[in-house]
Design a protein around this motif. Structure first.
Motif, short mmCIF file in Angstrom:
data_model
loop_
_atom_site.label_atom_id
_atom_site.label_comp_id
_atom_site.label_asym_id
_atom_site.label_seq_id
_atom_site.Cartn_x
_atom_site.Cartn_y
_atom_site.Cartn_z
N CYS A 24 0.82 -1.23 0.00
CA CYS A 24 0.00 0.00 0.00
C CYS A 24 0.85 1.28 0.00
O CYS A 24 1.78 1.41 0.79
CB CYS A 24 -0.88 -0.03 1.25
SG CYS A 24 -1.81 1.46 1.55
N TYR A 25 0.47 2.23 -0.86
CA TYR A 25 1.18 3.51 -0.91
C TYR A 25 0.91 4.36 0.34
O TYR A 25 1.59 5.33 0.61
CB TYR A 25 0.79 4.31 -2.15
CG TYR A 25 1.36 3.77 -3.44
CD1 TYR A 25 2.61 3.15 -3.48
CD2 TYR A 25 0.66 3.90 -4.64
CE1 TYR A 25 3.13 2.66 -4.67
CE2 TYR A 25 1.18 3.42 -5.83
CZ TYR A 25 2.40 2.80 -5.84
OH TYR A 25 2.92 2.33 -7.01
N ASN A 26 -0.13 4.00 1.10
CA ASN A 26 -0.40 4.73 2.34
C ASN A 26 0.19 4.04 3.57
O ASN A 26 -0.12 4.42 4.71
CB ASN A 26 -1.91 4.97 2.49
CG ASN A 26 -2.40 5.98 1.47
OD1 ASN A 26 -1.85 7.08 1.36
ND2 ASN A 26 -3.40 5.62 0.68
N GLY A 32 -4.07 -3.35 3.47
CA GLY A 32 -3.77 -1.97 3.07
C GLY A 32 -4.96 -1.03 3.24
O GLY A 32 -5.95 -1.36 3.89
N CYS A 33 -4.84 0.16 2.63
CA CYS A 33 -5.89 1.18 2.77
C CYS A 33 -7.11 0.83 1.91
O CYS A 33 -8.21 1.31 2.16
CB CYS A 33 -5.35 2.55 2.36
SG CYS A 33 -5.12 2.78 0.57
N GLY A 34 -6.87 0.01 0.88
CA GLY A 34 -7.99 -0.42 0.03
C GLY A 34 -8.33 0.52 -1.09
O GLY A 34 -9.16 0.21 -1.94
N SER A 35 -7.69 1.70 -1.16
CA SER A 35 -8.10 2.64 -2.21
C SER A 35 -6.96 3.18 -3.07
O SER A 35 -7.22 3.74 -4.13
CB SER A 35 -8.88 3.80 -1.59
OG SER A 35 -8.08 4.44 -0.63
N CYS A 36 -5.70 3.00 -2.67
CA CYS A 36 -4.61 3.54 -3.51
C CYS A 36 -4.38 2.60 -4.70
O CYS A 36 -4.87 1.47 -4.71
CB CYS A 36 -3.35 3.72 -2.67
SG CYS A 36 -2.51 2.18 -2.28
N CYS A 52 -3.01 -0.86 -3.77
CA CYS A 52 -4.01 -1.71 -3.12
C CYS A 52 -5.01 -2.25 -4.14
O CYS A 52 -5.40 -3.42 -4.09
CB CYS A 52 -4.78 -0.94 -2.04
SG CYS A 52 -3.88 -0.80 -0.49
ZN ZN Z 1 -3.34 1.42 -0.15
#
Ligand code: ZN
Length: 219
Positions: free
Chosen positions: A189-191, A197-201, A204
């Motif tokens: 994940c980039y976050n 992970g964040c689920g939205s980047c 992810c």
């Molecule tokens: Zn992410």
């Protein structure tokens, strides 16, 4: 060609799958791993890598390469630059660190030769290469020749994921019996959130789509 292998391990899904591929192929006693601290936003990925190696009984060394951050301003090294959520038309995304794999593999090769290691393993992949030029097969082959000439040594760079889709990378982890480790312990994940992970980047999304596709393939 000896059986000793060095894995470039960032703590993400791809390089972690490569770590277990290398253990399977060369035997645990022959495998070690290196990671790079280049001032990336999420130093947590190195902690993930270190934990995974500890659990697997593999020696892990972090090499400090702050020069990469000094030279290259991008979304992975600078907190003030936001990660592109959409891939821009015609140019690589702003998570590109110019020449990163060239440098990583060169540093890894120097480390490897000083430890009598001939096999280098990297998780680069052309299938999902997102426009990163130093993930391409032709680049890796060219660098292999260059490293052999530069150090007068027989390196062999292995890229087990080069032609795999993300779903096939999950399949490989499953075949190696480590899909739970890859699913829960890696950071893509980039976050900076490990596991799901964040689920939205974008990272992810790519990871989740691949996983869902694999689960569908399997059932
Ligand atoms: Zn992410």
């Amino acid at each position: 060609m000896n059986k000793k292998a060095l894995v470039v391990l960032s703590g993400g899904q791809d390089s972690t799958t490569c770590l277990f591929w290398a253990i399977d192929r060369f035997g645990k006693e022959n495998v070690s791993a290196v990671g790079f601290d280049y001032g990336q936003r999420h130093i947590k990925e190195l902690e993930c890598a270190s934990g995974i190696c500890k659990d697997a009984g593999i020696e892990y060394t972090v090499i400090n390469t702050p020069i990469i951050n000094e030279l290259s301003a991008n979304a992975l090294t600078r907190a003030e630059i936001k990660v592109d959520t959409q891939k821009p038309e015609g140019t690589p995304p702003n998570t590109l660190v110019e020449g990163r794999n060239l440098l990583f593999l060169s540093y890894a090769a120097i480390w490897a030769k000083t430890h009598d290691i001939q096999n280098l393993v990297t998780g680069v992949c052309e299938t999902d290469f997102s426009g990163y030029p130093d993930c391409r097969d032709i680049f890796v082959k060219s660098l292999n020749v260059t490293l052999n000439l530069a150090m007068d040594y027989d390196f062999c760079i292995h890229t087990p994921l080069m032609w795999l889709t993300k779903a096939q990378t999950w399949e490989l982890a499953d075949k190696l019996g480590v899909i739970d480790i890859v699913y829960n312990k890696t950071l893509t994940c980039y976050n900076g959130i490990a596991g799901e992970g964040c689920g939205s980047c974008p990272a992810c999304n790519l990871r989740r789509r691949g996983y869902e596709e694999y689960v569908k393939m399997k059932n």
